[in-house]
Design a protein around this motif. Structure first.
Motif, short mmCIF file in Angstrom:
data_model
loop_
_atom_site.label_atom_id
_atom_site.label_comp_id
_atom_site.label_asym_id
_atom_site.label_seq_id
_atom_site.Cartn_x
_atom_site.Cartn_y
_atom_site.Cartn_z
N ASP A 86 0.78 -1.23 0.00
CA ASP A 86 0.14 0.35 0.06
C ASP A 86 0.94 1.41 -0.26
N GLU A 87 1.86 1.23 0.50
CA GLU A 87 2.89 2.46 0.73
C GLU A 87 3.30 2.56 -0.77
N ILE A 101 3.99 12.98 -3.76
CA ILE A 101 3.94 12.70 -2.55
C ILE A 101 3.73 11.00 -2.48
N THR A 102 4.65 10.43 -1.86
CA THR A 102 4.36 8.95 -1.61
C THR A 102 4.10 8.83 -0.04
N ARG A 153 -3.44 17.33 2.92
CA ARG A 153 -2.81 16.69 4.18
C ARG A 153 -3.75 15.44 4.54
N GLU A 154 -5.02 15.98 4.47
CA GLU A 154 -6.03 15.24 5.12
C GLU A 154 -6.07 13.77 4.12
N ALA A 159 -4.41 8.08 3.70
CA ALA A 159 -3.49 7.04 3.07
C ALA A 159 -2.60 6.24 3.87
N TRP A 160 -2.09 7.18 4.68
CA TRP A 160 -1.07 6.58 5.44
C TRP A 160 -1.55 5.75 6.80
#
Length: 301
Positions: A179-180, A219-220, A239-240, A245-246
């Motif tokens: 997923d990362e 951005i990953t 940012r949200e 995702a993180w």
């Protein structure tokens, strides 16, 4: 693979005693692991066969045993953590159970444990210095915590639990990594990059170039990039998106969903703790820490 041709089993002669990285292939690892485990078992058998029961012949010898296996494991897990590939991940899944079985067999080797416990019981009479005494107590505790005192069906079940946990935690980590690596947020304009310092912009530009998007910024979920973005970005909506995702890695329905895996891991950890006489896994985990008990953890929090 012929041992003579396997770079992992030859002398590591690169600077700093590193292996020849350019010659290491994913298919090098399984035969190297198997050879190193055989060598480790032979070293442990020699300890058991030695009639002496001294610190040097048991504890120091055990501490030095398995150097080749530890070296290969260190290289393998560093590669799977920092430069993994589908081929390496396949080897990691394939070897999770055999490696767990090997280490479980070491910790539950009754004859080896008798040697260690003999030295442990006589530790006050052997003239040990502080470091030697600590090593005796540490190794003995590791064996006990790994089920060395279990017998019969409990011993067999403990081995099954440990092997299954090794398989599950390997898949769990690979799902998070998937997923990362699968996520990417492109910053479409300057407004999307507002607030980002030069080093974050440079990292985002490099991440885009690595994905064939030269001249753009993405951005990953690489930790250094995502945390920097969350720290400096002045675009709340983006940012949200990145934050969700993180924190949601491994929680997406489909092949890489970690939620059923997490449930099985928790159930097996509870069983593992019960086999070792603990009320729950937290008690088992904390027994080898400074806190020692759940009550002291809650008091600290």
């Amino acid at each position: 693979m012929d041992a003579a041709l396997n770079p992992l089993l030859s002398d590591w002669s690169a600077p700093h005693a590193l292996p020849a990285f350019d010659a290491v292939r994913p298919e090098s690892f399984r035969p190297a692991f198997e050879a190193a485990m055989r060598e480790h078992r032979a070293e442990l058998a020699a300890i058991v066969a030695d009639p002496r029961r001294s610190f040097e012949s048991v504890i120091a010898a055990f501490d030095c045993a398995g150097e080749g296996l530890a070296r290969i494991e260190a290289l393998f897990y560093n590669l799977t953590a920092s430069a993994t590939t589908p081929a390496l991940q396949a080897v990691q899944r394939e070897m999770a159970a055999p490696l767990a079985a090997h280490w479980n067999a070491v910790r539950q080797d009754a004859a080896l444990f008798r040697c260690i416990e003999d030295v442990w019981q006589r530790r006050d009479d052997l003239g040990l210095d502080a470091e030697q005494r600590r090593l005796v107590e540490r190794i003995h505790q590791d064996f006990v915590r790994a089920g060395a005192r279990l017998e019969g069906a409990q011993r067999e079940r403990y081995a099954e639990v440990v092997q299954r946990l090794a398989e599950l935690t390997t898949v769990f980590g690979q799902n998070v990594l998937h997923d990362e690596s699968d996520y990417m947020l492109e910053l479409q304009d300057e407004a999307a990059a507002k607030g980002l310092p030069r080093f974050v912009r440079s990292a985002a530009t490099q991440a885009a170039a690595d994905r064939g998007l030269a001249g753009r910024m993405v951005i990953t979920l690489s930790r250094s990039l995502v945390l920097s973005f969350l720290t400096f970005s002045q675009h709340r909506e983006l940012r949200e998106q990145v934050w969700r995702a993180w924190v949601g890695r491994g929680e997406r329905t489909g092949e890489h969903d970690n939620r059923p895996i997490a449930r099985e891991i928790l159930a097996l950890r509870r069983e593992q703790a019960a086999l070792l006489g603990h009320a729950c896994y937290a008690d088992h985990a904390l027994a080898d820490t400074m806190a020692l008990t759940r009550e002291r953890v809650w008091a600290l929090l």
